[in-house]
Design a protein around this motif. Structure first.
Motif, mmCIF file in Angstrom:
data_model
loop_
_atom_site.group_PDB
_atom_site.id
_atom_site.type_symbol
_atom_site.label_atom_id
_atom_site.label_comp_id
_atom_site.label_asym_id
_atom_site.label_seq_id
_atom_site.Cartn_x
_atom_site.Cartn_y
_atom_site.Cartn_z
ATOM 1 N N LYS A 20 11.281 12.986 -3.835
ATOM 2 C CA LYS A 20 12.229 14.062 -3.492
ATOM 3 C C LYS A 20 12.156 14.653 -2.167
ATOM 4 O O LYS A 20 12.646 15.035 -0.998
ATOM 5 N N GLU A 21 10.691 15.447 -2.295
ATOM 6 C CA GLU A 21 10.217 16.365 -1.172
ATOM 7 C C GLU A 21 10.029 15.729 -0.050
ATOM 8 O O GLU A 21 10.143 16.198 0.932
ATOM 9 N N GLN A 22 9.004 14.508 -0.043
ATOM 10 C CA GLN A 22 8.861 13.693 1.010
ATOM 11 C C GLN A 22 9.903 13.167 1.865
ATOM 12 O O GLN A 22 10.102 13.253 3.156
ATOM 13 N N ALA A 23 10.955 12.969 0.938
ATOM 14 C CA ALA A 23 12.220 12.348 1.656
ATOM 15 C C ALA A 23 13.085 13.408 2.216
ATOM 16 O O ALA A 23 13.630 13.282 3.394
ATOM 17 N N SER A 24 12.975 14.720 1.722
ATOM 18 C CA SER A 24 13.681 15.560 2.584
ATOM 19 C C SER A 24 13.051 16.082 3.816
ATOM 20 O O SER A 24 13.771 16.301 4.668
ATOM 21 N N GLU A 25 11.639 16.056 3.823
ATOM 22 C CA GLU A 25 11.103 16.175 5.026
ATOM 23 C C GLU A 25 11.091 15.486 5.930
ATOM 24 O O GLU A 25 11.434 15.580 7.082
ATOM 25 N N ARG A 26 11.244 14.003 5.526
ATOM 26 C CA ARG A 26 11.635 12.813 6.602
ATOM 27 C C ARG A 26 12.958 12.922 7.150
ATOM 28 O O ARG A 26 13.275 12.717 8.164
ATOM 29 N N ILE A 27 13.956 13.447 6.277
ATOM 30 C CA ILE A 27 15.251 13.673 6.733
ATOM 31 C C ILE A 27 15.292 14.688 7.658
ATOM 32 O O ILE A 27 16.189 14.527 8.677
ATOM 33 N N LYS A 28 14.439 15.793 7.518
ATOM 34 C CA LYS A 28 14.566 17.048 8.549
ATOM 35 C C LYS A 28 14.060 16.457 9.954
ATOM 36 O O LYS A 28 14.586 16.992 10.926
ATOM 37 N N GLU A 29 13.370 15.377 9.993
ATOM 38 C CA GLU A 29 12.775 15.031 11.254
ATOM 39 C C GLU A 29 13.759 13.971 11.844
ATOM 40 O O GLU A 29 13.992 13.920 13.069
ATOM 41 N N LEU A 30 14.477 13.124 11.025
ATOM 42 C CA LEU A 30 15.314 12.280 11.330
ATOM 43 C C LEU A 30 16.854 12.807 11.910
ATOM 44 O O LEU A 30 17.332 12.476 12.738
ATOM 45 N N GLY B 295 24.266 15.306 9.557
ATOM 46 C CA GLY B 295 24.736 14.337 8.481
ATOM 47 C C GLY B 295 24.772 13.022 9.259
ATOM 48 O O GLY B 295 24.647 11.939 8.401
ATOM 49 N N TYR B 296 24.287 12.752 10.233
ATOM 50 C CA TYR B 296 24.194 11.462 11.050
ATOM 51 C C TYR B 296 22.691 11.182 11.654
ATOM 52 O O TYR B 296 22.284 12.179 12.441
ATOM 53 N N ILE B 297 22.122 10.165 11.903
ATOM 54 C CA ILE B 297 20.983 9.886 12.542
ATOM 55 C C ILE B 297 21.171 9.159 13.764
ATOM 56 O O ILE B 297 21.365 7.826 13.385
ATOM 57 N N THR B 298 21.300 9.705 14.916
ATOM 58 C CA THR B 298 21.328 8.703 15.952
ATOM 59 C C THR B 298 20.014 8.035 16.474
ATOM 60 O O THR B 298 18.914 8.304 15.970
ATOM 61 N N GLU C 267 13.690 -2.756 15.827
ATOM 62 C CA GLU C 267 14.067 -3.448 14.539
ATOM 63 C C GLU C 267 14.009 -2.994 13.186
ATOM 64 O O GLU C 267 14.936 -3.012 12.351
ATOM 65 N N LEU C 268 13.091 -1.869 13.190
ATOM 66 C CA LEU C 268 13.334 -0.990 11.952
ATOM 67 C C LEU C 268 14.459 -0.082 11.798
ATOM 68 O O LEU C 268 15.077 -0.120 10.769
ATOM 69 N N PHE C 269 14.868 0.571 12.903
ATOM 70 C CA PHE C 269 16.174 1.308 12.991
ATOM 71 C C PHE C 269 17.301 0.184 12.577
ATOM 72 O O PHE C 269 18.226 0.619 11.817
ATOM 73 N N LEU C 270 17.455 -1.057 13.093
ATOM 74 C CA LEU C 270 18.431 -1.724 12.867
ATOM 75 C C LEU C 270 18.446 -2.273 11.154
ATOM 76 O O LEU C 270 19.445 -2.679 10.874
ATOM 77 N N SER C 271 17.184 -2.413 10.565
ATOM 78 C CA SER C 271 17.056 -2.638 9.168
ATOM 79 C C SER C 271 18.053 -1.671 8.530
ATOM 80 O O SER C 271 18.418 -1.947 7.274
ATOM 81 N N TYR C 272 18.095 -0.270 8.924
ATOM 82 C CA TYR C 272 18.624 0.633 8.293
ATOM 83 C C TYR C 272 20.352 0.672 8.703
ATOM 84 O O TYR C 272 21.010 0.950 8.011
ATOM 85 N N ASP C 273 20.399 0.309 10.084
ATOM 86 C CA ASP C 273 21.729 0.447 10.602
ATOM 87 C C ASP C 273 22.367 -1.088 10.430
ATOM 88 O O ASP C 273 22.528 -1.654 11.281
ATOM 89 N N ASP C 274 22.928 -1.237 9.248
ATOM 90 C CA ASP C 274 23.405 -2.718 9.114
ATOM 91 C C ASP C 274 24.760 -2.928 9.668
ATOM 92 O O ASP C 274 24.854 -4.294 9.893
ATOM 93 N N ASN C 275 25.516 -1.988 10.170
ATOM 94 C CA ASN C 275 26.702 -2.546 10.775
ATOM 95 C C ASN C 275 26.579 -2.326 12.393
ATOM 96 O O ASN C 275 27.452 -2.661 13.056
ATOM 97 N N GLY C 276 25.338 -1.901 12.931
ATOM 98 C CA GLY C 276 24.974 -1.901 14.177
ATOM 99 C C GLY C 276 25.903 -1.099 14.950
ATOM 100 O O GLY C 276 26.042 -1.343 16.277
ATOM 101 N N ASP C 277 26.299 0.141 14.590
ATOM 102 C CA ASP C 277 27.096 1.161 15.297
ATOM 103 C C ASP C 277 25.862 2.468 15.925
ATOM 104 O O ASP C 277 26.608 3.011 16.864
ATOM 105 N N GLY C 278 24.745 1.931 15.642
ATOM 106 C CA GLY C 278 23.868 2.933 16.461
ATOM 107 C C GLY C 278 23.669 4.468 15.602
ATOM 108 O O GLY C 278 22.978 5.099 16.439
ATOM 109 N N VAL C 279 24.041 4.442 14.428
ATOM 110 C CA VAL C 279 24.088 5.735 13.999
ATOM 111 C C VAL C 279 23.746 5.244 12.348
ATOM 112 O O VAL C 279 24.603 4.424 11.719
ATOM 113 N N ILE C 280 22.889 6.213 11.749
ATOM 114 C CA ILE C 280 22.661 6.053 10.335
ATOM 115 C C ILE C 280 23.267 7.187 9.555
ATOM 116 O O ILE C 280 22.852 8.257 10.013
ATOM 117 N N GLN C 281 23.959 6.914 8.580
ATOM 118 C CA GLN C 281 24.316 8.341 7.814
ATOM 119 C C GLN C 281 23.201 8.775 7.083
ATOM 120 O O GLN C 281 22.346 7.969 6.355
#
Length: 230
Positions: free
Chosen positions: A150-160, A166-169, A123-137
């Motif tokens: 900024k620093e924490q966001a960058s670290e989180r993106i590296k995990e995702l 450029g896409y998060i499956t 459900e958390l994933f779907l809250s970001y994937d609003d068009n439901g295509d299974g991928v978040i930019q």
């Protein structure tokens, strides 16, 4: 496939507020994921801390899955990110989650905790994937994450987005979610809440150096306040 979008799950939710709500349950979700540890160990017949396709196929069949071998193969290969042809514990969790959502791997009532934890993650994933295509930019996710710094966001993106395309499956997201709740690849050794060194009455004898920390323990003070460390 379980159509969560038609059920309205994850939709019309503020992602950051919903993440905060989910984050409060991280300890509970970690326990839920760990509840499949014994199942993982039972499938690992040769006890090499991994599950090969033969072991996984036999286990899924035993669980009552009515699915073609090519579908099981697709799920197995899809989560075997390092392409070593075996599933680690974290990969196994993702495999079970994917199998559950596409209705190929049944989960019993005793796996209720895992189902609830996974559905919250989904459900958390779907809250970001609003068009439901299974991928978040990645750019869109950064817009959500900028509030945490900024620093924490960058670290989180590296995990995702570990491959940096450029896409998060959904699979990449599930691996990141496991890290967030604190799931370890190997089973944590159970230690007592307080390791107490009992010194002899001879104060002239020095306590031994801890082989783990290399530190010589000092005298221990006991307290009824559970929040205090010795």
């Amino acid at each position: 496939m379980r159509n969560y979008q038609k059920e309205g799950k994850g939709q019309n939710k503020d992602p950051n507020k919903y993440f905060t709500k989910v984050q409060l349950n991280f300890p509970k979700f970690k326990q839920a994921f760990e509840s499949l540890r014994e199942l993982y160990k039972s499938i690992d017949k040769n006890k090499d801390n991994s599950i090969d396709f033969k072991e996984f196929h036999a286990a899924v069949t035993k669980m009552g899955a009515d699915v073609k071998e090519e579908d099981i193969t697709a799920i197995f290969k899809g989560v075997d990110l390092n392409r070593d042809k075996v599933l680690s514990f974290k990969e196994f969790l993702v495999c079970m989650a994917i199998g559950y959502i596409v209705d190929t791997i049944p989960l019993s009532e005793k796996n209720k905790m895992f189902r609830e934890a996974f559905e919250a993650a989904f459900e958390l994933f779907l809250s970001y994937d609003d068009n439901g295509d299974g991928v978040i930019q990645q750019k869109k996710m950064m817009d959500f994450l900028h509030k945490i710094g900024k620093e924490q966001a960058s670290e989180r993106i590296k995990e995702l987005d570990p491959d940096g395309d450029g896409y998060i499956t959904f699979i990449e997201y599930l691996f990141a979610f496991e890290n967030w709740v604190g799931v370890e690849e190997f089973e944590e050794k159970k230690e007592s809440a307080a390791q107490i060194l009992v010194l002899s009455n001879d104060d002239s004898k020095e306590p031994p150096v801890s082989p783990k920390t290399g530190i010589k323990p000092q005298s221990v003070r006991f307290s009824t306040d559970s929040t205090q460390s010795p």
